[in-house]
Motif scaffolding. Structure first.
Motif, PDB file in Angstrom:
ATOM      1  N   UNK A  90      42.970  68.714  69.231  1.00 38.13           N
ATOM      2  CA  UNK A  90      43.469  68.698  67.858  1.00 38.13           C
ATOM      3  C   UNK A  90      42.938  69.891  67.057  1.00 38.13           C
ATOM      4  N   UNK A  91      41.667  70.205  67.262  1.00 37.04           N
ATOM      5  CA  UNK A  91      41.038  71.269  66.481  1.00 37.04           C
ATOM      6  C   UNK A  91      41.537  72.642  66.916  1.00 37.04           C
ATOM      7  N   UNK A  92      41.616  73.592  65.980  1.00 35.21           N
ATOM      8  CA  UNK A  92      42.000  74.965  66.354  1.00 35.21           C
ATOM      9  C   UNK A  92      41.038  75.544  67.380  1.00 35.21           C
ATOM     10  N   UNK A  93      41.595  76.242  68.373  1.00 35.79           N
ATOM     11  CA  UNK A  93      40.778  76.768  69.453  1.00 35.79           C
ATOM     12  C   UNK A  93      39.710  77.724  68.989  1.00 35.79           C
ATOM     13  N   UNK A  94      40.011  78.561  68.003  1.00 35.64           N
ATOM     14  CA  UNK A  94      39.042  79.532  67.511  1.00 35.64           C
ATOM     15  C   UNK A  94      37.875  78.840  66.819  1.00 35.64           C
ATOM     16  N   UNK A  95      38.144  77.738  66.127  1.00 34.89           N
ATOM     17  CA  UNK A  95      37.066  76.980  65.474  1.00 34.89           C
ATOM     18  C   UNK A  95      36.124  76.408  66.526  1.00 34.89           C
ATOM     19  N   UNK A  96      36.686  75.808  67.570  1.00 32.36           N
ATOM     20  CA  UNK A  96      35.866  75.272  68.657  1.00 32.36           C
ATOM     21  C   UNK A  96      35.047  76.381  69.300  1.00 32.36           C
ATOM     22  N   UNK A  97      35.678  77.531  69.529  1.00 29.45           N
ATOM     23  CA  UNK A  97      34.993  78.643  70.180  1.00 29.45           C
ATOM     24  C   UNK A  97      33.834  79.159  69.328  1.00 29.45           C
ATOM     25  N   UNK A  98      34.029  79.267  68.020  1.00 30.97           N
ATOM     26  CA  UNK A  98      32.978  79.794  67.153  1.00 30.97           C
ATOM     27  C   UNK A  98      31.752  78.884  67.126  1.00 30.97           C
ATOM     28  N   UNK A  99      31.978  77.576  67.009  1.00 32.35           N
ATOM     29  CA  UNK A  99      30.846  76.650  66.986  1.00 32.35           C
ATOM     30  C   UNK A  99      30.196  76.527  68.354  1.00 32.35           C
ATOM     31  N   UNK A 100      31.013  76.532  69.403  1.00 31.93           N
ATOM     32  CA  UNK A 100      30.468  76.411  70.750  1.00 31.93           C
ATOM     33  C   UNK A 100      29.677  77.650  71.149  1.00 31.93           C
ATOM     34  N   UNK A 101      30.085  78.811  70.646  1.00 35.97           N
ATOM     35  CA  UNK A 101      29.371  80.042  70.994  1.00 35.97           C
ATOM     36  C   UNK A 101      27.930  80.009  70.512  1.00 35.97           C
ATOM     37  N   UNK A 102      27.704  79.384  69.360  1.00 39.36           N
ATOM     38  CA  UNK A 102      26.331  79.270  68.849  1.00 39.36           C
ATOM     39  C   UNK A 102      25.482  78.428  69.788  1.00 39.36           C
ATOM     40  N   UNK A 103      26.024  77.326  70.252  1.00 35.70           N
ATOM     41  CA  UNK A 103      25.300  76.462  71.190  1.00 35.70           C
ATOM     42  C   UNK A 103      25.032  77.193  72.494  1.00 35.70           C
ATOM     43  N   UNK A 104      26.036  77.908  72.991  1.00 33.26           N
ATOM     44  CA  UNK A 104      25.878  78.629  74.250  1.00 33.26           C
ATOM     45  C   UNK A 104      24.863  79.757  74.122  1.00 33.26           C
ATOM     46  N   UNK A 105      24.800  80.401  72.958  1.00 34.91           N
ATOM     47  CA  UNK A 105      23.795  81.448  72.736  1.00 34.91           C
ATOM     48  C   UNK A 105      22.385  80.872  72.814  1.00 34.91           C
ATOM     49  N   UNK A 106      22.194  79.711  72.212  1.00 36.11           N
ATOM     50  CA  UNK A 106      20.872  79.072  72.238  1.00 36.11           C
ATOM     51  C   UNK A 106      20.489  78.637  73.650  1.00 36.11           C
ATOM     52  N   UNK A 107      21.482  78.287  74.458  1.00 37.75           N
ATOM     53  CA  UNK A 107      21.209  77.820  75.823  1.00 37.75           C
ATOM     54  C   UNK A 107      21.239  78.954  76.843  1.00 37.75           C
ATOM     55  N   UNK A 108      21.530  80.174  76.400  1.00 39.25           N
ATOM     56  CA  UNK A 108      21.569  81.306  77.308  1.00 39.25           C
ATOM     57  C   UNK A 108      22.793  81.343  78.203  1.00 39.25           C
ATOM     58  N   UNK A 109      23.865  80.694  77.782  1.00 38.98           N
ATOM     59  CA  UNK A 109      25.084  80.628  78.588  1.00 38.98           C
ATOM     60  C   UNK A 109      26.150  81.604  78.122  1.00 38.98           C
ATOM     61  N   UNK A 110      25.929  82.266  77.010  1.00 43.42           N
ATOM     62  CA  UNK A 110      26.902  83.240  76.537  1.00 43.42           C
ATOM     63  C   UNK A 110      26.922  84.453  77.451  1.00 43.42           C
ATOM     64  N   UNK A 111      28.124  85.005  77.665  1.00 41.64           N
ATOM     65  CA  UNK A 111      28.312  86.156  78.549  1.00 41.64           C
ATOM     66  C   UNK A 111      27.924  85.843  80.001  1.00 41.64           C
ATOM     67  N   UNK A 112      28.102  84.591  80.411  1.00 39.74           N
ATOM     68  CA  UNK A 112      27.812  84.213  81.795  1.00 39.74           C
ATOM     69  C   UNK A 112      29.036  83.526  82.394  1.00 39.74           C
TER      70      UNK A 112
END
Length: 288
Positions: free
Chosen positions: A128-150
């Motif tokens: 239901x939620x816009x994909x870009x909104x999900x991506x922006x919030x999820x990117x913050x979580x992934x950055x904290x977990x070291x999963x961004x750019x992996x």
């Protein structure tokens, strides 16, 4: 004597109703063919335009054809690497979605738990939620977990977007299994493993395949999460496609990439449809 005059009235009405339904069906088939066929035809034509012989109004087809657009895309973009990345992430996302969705779908489809409708709504939120909104919030979580750019981060992100489709379809499949079949198996001494192997899995097979198709297609077409979490380290087919769009819209190159993204999905859909059966009860009795 006219045959129509001699025919019973109920047969005349039945024939008219049959003709009406036939005309309605034919109308929607034609609309569907135009709706799907014209964009595909235009994409093929634009991908074959000769750069030395422009295609413009009033020509209905390009004056001459060339594979130069295809050569350009493969020689001057990272499309080969993007194809490899996309078709590496998608199967892993499908498998992970299946493993996570199977127990969840079973509980939602077969068990009466409190708050089931609320939980279903929460599960469907990524749809239901816009994909870009999900991506922006999820990117913050992934950055904290070291999963961004992996690569692992991309697989998990695509799994998150694929799971709602898998859960929704498989929940319906589990709910449609007749309780009488399960009760009969239990009365004959079937244990949990036998019920899973001989009843549940065969009967949810159509829904499982449909869910896998949705999950696979969703992963292949996912742009927002890949763009926010994966680029520039990873590129997929949609990120290459979007690079030819926007202010510097290059229709010919975009058509080539869109065909590369669309054709395998269409082929897979026809292959799966060839083997997909809709008779759940026959599947459970081993008659498929």
């Amino acid at each position: 004597m006219d045959k129509t005059m001699a025919m019973p009235l109920y047969l005349i009405k039945k024939r008219r109703i049959k003709r009406f339904y036939l005309m309605i069906t034919l109308f929607f088939v034609i609309i569907q063919l135009l709706w799907v066929g014209i964009p595909i035809f235009m994409a093929i034509m634009w991908s074959l335009v000769n750069p030395d012989d422009a295609w413009s109004y009033p020509n209905l087809i390009p004056p001459s054809f060339s594979l130069e657009q295809w050569r350009y895309v493969f020689n001057y973009t990272n499309i080969a690497r993007a194809l490899k990345t996309s078709y590496s992430i998608a199967p892993l996302a499908v498998i992970l979605s299946f493993l996570l969705s199977l127990p969840t779908s079973y509980v939602l489809g077969r068990k009466d738990i409190p708050g089931k409708k609320v939980f279903m709504l929460v599960v469907l939120l990524p749809m239901i939620m816009p994909g870009m909104v999900v991506a922006l919030f999820l990117s913050r979580v992934f950055n904290l977990m070291g999963l961004s750019q992996t690569f692992l981060g991309l697989v998990l992100a695509h799994t998150l977007m694929s799971m709602p489709y898998m859960i929704r379809v498989m929940t319906t499949s589990f709910a449609s299994i007749p309780q009488d079949v399960i009760d009969a198996a239990e009365n004959l001494g079937a244990g949990t493993f036998v019920k899973i192997k001989d009843i549940f899995l065969p009967m949810i097979r159509p829904g499982l395949i449909a869910g896998m198709i949705f999950a696979f297609t969703t992963s292949i077409e996912e742009f927002n999460l890949t763009f926010i979490i994966g680029t520039p380290t990873f590129e997929t087919i949609p990120t290459i496609l979007y690079s030819f769009m926007g202010y510097n819209f290059i229709r010919t190159n975009a058509s080539v990439v869109s065909l590369l993204m669309m054709t395998p999905n269409i082929i897979m859909l026809f292959i799966v449809e060839r083997f997909l059966k809709s008779d759940y009860l026959s599947a459970s009795l081993g008659k498929m």
